[in-house]
Design an enzyme around this catalytic site. Sequence first.
Site, PDB file in Angstrom:
ATOM      1  CG  ASP A  21      10.468  45.091  14.729  1.00  0.00           C
ATOM      2  OD1 ASP A  21      10.704  44.009  14.165  1.00  0.00           O
ATOM      3  OD2 ASP A  21      10.749  46.197  14.218  1.00  0.00           O
TER       4      ASP A  21
ATOM      5  CD  GLU B 143      15.526  46.887  12.878  1.00  0.00           C
ATOM      6  OE1 GLU B 143      15.409  45.953  12.069  1.00  0.00           O
ATOM      7  OE2 GLU B 143      14.581  47.639  13.193  1.00  0.00           O
TER       8      GLU B 143
ATOM      9  CG  ASP C  60      12.084  41.217  11.509  1.00  0.00           C
ATOM     10  OD1 ASP C  60      11.345  41.431  12.492  1.00  0.00           O
ATOM     11  OD2 ASP C  60      12.630  42.142  10.856  1.00  0.00           O
TER      12      ASP C  60
ATOM     13  CE1 TYR D  33      20.096  41.413   6.801  1.00  0.00           C
ATOM     14  CE2 TYR D  33      21.232  43.535   6.766  1.00  0.00           C
ATOM     15  CZ  TYR D  33      20.306  42.683   7.330  1.00  0.00           C
ATOM     16  OH  TYR D  33      19.590  43.105   8.432  1.00  0.00           O
TER      17      TYR D  33
ATOM     18  CG  HIS E 107      11.133  44.880   3.873  1.00  0.00           C
ATOM     19  ND1 HIS E 107      11.035  46.155   3.378  1.00  0.00           N
ATOM     20  CD2 HIS E 107      11.621  45.019   5.122  1.00  0.00           C
ATOM     21  CE1 HIS E 107      11.446  47.024   4.291  1.00  0.00           C
ATOM     22  NE2 HIS E 107      11.807  46.354   5.358  1.00  0.00           N
TER      23      HIS E 107
ATOM     24  CG  HIS F  45       8.839  51.152  10.623  1.00  0.00           C
ATOM     25  ND1 HIS F  45       8.987  50.915   9.286  1.00  0.00           N
ATOM     26  CD2 HIS F  45       9.573  50.190  11.243  1.00  0.00           C
ATOM     27  CE1 HIS F  45       9.768  49.856   9.099  1.00  0.00           C
ATOM     28  NE2 HIS F  45      10.137  49.400  10.272  1.00  0.00           N
TER      29      HIS F  45
ATOM     30  CD  GLU G 289      13.898  44.439  14.886  1.00  0.00           C
ATOM     31  OE1 GLU G 289      13.479  43.438  14.280  1.00  0.00           O
ATOM     32  OE2 GLU G 289      13.496  45.599  14.660  1.00  0.00           O
TER      33      GLU G 289
ATOM     34  CG  ASP H 102     -18.336  39.574  -2.149  1.00  0.00           C
ATOM     35  OD1 ASP H 102     -17.412  38.736  -2.184  1.00  0.00           O
ATOM     36  OD2 ASP H 102     -19.537  39.273  -2.135  1.00  0.00           O
TER      37      ASP H 102
ATOM     38  CG  HIS I  72      18.829  47.738   7.641  1.00  0.00           C
ATOM     39  ND1 HIS I  72      19.031  47.875   8.995  1.00  0.00           N
ATOM     40  CD2 HIS I  72      19.082  46.430   7.360  1.00  0.00           C
ATOM     41  CE1 HIS I  72      19.380  46.696   9.506  1.00  0.00           C
ATOM     42  NE2 HIS I  72      19.428  45.814   8.535  1.00  0.00           N
TER      43      HIS I  72
ATOM     44  NE  ARG J  68      16.333  42.452  10.602  1.00  0.00           N
ATOM     45  CZ  ARG J  68      16.081  41.956   9.394  1.00  0.00           C
ATOM     46  NH1 ARG J  68      16.985  42.082   8.424  1.00  0.00           N
ATOM     47  NH2 ARG J  68      14.950  41.339   9.129  1.00  0.00           N
TER      48      ARG J  68
ATOM     49  CG  HIS K 271      12.070  51.025  13.540  1.00  0.00           C
ATOM     50  ND1 HIS K 271      11.027  50.588  14.317  1.00  0.00           N
ATOM     51  CD2 HIS K 271      12.610  49.902  12.998  1.00  0.00           C
ATOM     52  CE1 HIS K 271      10.927  49.267  14.226  1.00  0.00           C
ATOM     53  NE2 HIS K 271      11.893  48.817  13.447  1.00  0.00           N
TER      54      HIS K 271
HETATM   55 MN   LIG Z   1      12.481  46.543  13.141  1.00  0.00          MN
END
Ligand SMILES: [Mn+2]
Length: 445
Positions: free
Chosen positions: A277, A390, A266, A394, A249, A367, A414, A46, A356, A412, A360
Amino acid sequence: MLREMLLAGSDAPADICAVRRERLQRRLGRGALVLYGGESRVRSADTEYRFRPDSDFYYLTGLAEPGAVLVLRGHAAPHFVLFVRPRDRSAEIWNGRRTGPEGALAHYGADVAHPLDQLREQLPRLLDGADEVVLPVGRWSQLDAMVLRALDQLRRRNRWGETPPEVLRDSRVMLGEDRMVKDAGALACLRRAIDISADAHLAAMAMTRPGVKEYEIEARLEYEFRRRGAAAPGYGSIVGSGDNATILHYVDNAGTLRDGELLLIDAGAEVELFTADITRTFPVSGRFTPAQKAMYEVVATANAAGIAKATVGSDIDAIHMTCLRILCEGMRELGLLAADPDTAIESEAYKRYYMHRTSHWLGADVHDAGQYTLERTPRPLQPGYVLTIEPGLYVAADDAEAPAELRGCGIRIEDDVLVRESGPEVLTARVPKTVDELEALVGRG
Ligand SMILES: [Mn+2]
């Protein structure tokens, strides 16, 4: 906070939500918009997650309370109608303050406000005579059912002169169009979110050294977010060292930083729903190995070229292709791919190391709302759009075909970019990203 930020700015309107509603009313014509503010979600048993309102609803109302419904009427007064939970002393002692219909009028500028339990009765009256109903079709089944019931009632009362709207339209396209071009309020929030995030990334760089846990870095980032008044991270913070950085992710953030490995962060703070971002990658020890440096420079070159391409009239596909070509050339130079860029792009062999897309939209959702194509062609960039650039590379730890010194490396870079008539503005420019800057900062906290 939004109001304070706007007043501190230049000549930005004090009530940005009212301006947004007026703008949307023009888009609505003789239609009526119905939005739901969202509900609390159970985390376990709860206990609930902290409430986070629906982005479209909050964008137009500034009201963050579970259960609220907005009816915005283009066809007749009253134009701005809110349904909210009634004041309730006992419920408020347990679960927090409520605005109540009185507060909806006094603090949120509603023309008319009702307790939530009157929605079923009032909705047919409010939709009567509108030529269409605009709502997030399929998003909230109870809202859908309520609107359909209202339309049915109007249809059955047509002999008495009531007229149901004939068209149901999805609100996300209309709101997405409005949210594409960032207004003064949106930009103020984005700049604030990015400013806080920049300091958080700097603090994370300073404390990076072998032996530190990924979750310690996560805690330092999010401490900075909250300390500076951001609501939360705008998405799950990714703190991945070594081959954890090759998981796009990755949110476990449970590993230990090791000498010789890279760390990918990130993370972005959320302010009034608008989120930064930002991704940076740097060596745990403060020194890139020659192989890591070569791979990093490929991604950095792609990042810079992608940013340069974020100009009015360009588009996200053009940015992606610019970055992709540079990454493919780099993959050949690094010994990851044997094929030339044309062949690698044609065969999609590059997807082994770059799986990827490059950009975006960014805004009240990480996003963000807004269509990527118009009539099936990439949407031309306009002044006021905000997007990420970005690119990354990898290399899986068990990739036997990759040079040994690159295995388990994920990189990466970004940035968040505002499209302007005068050229791209890198909103995240304050977060260091050159090899020299990073080597000078990492571990110096
Ligand atoms: Mn991003």
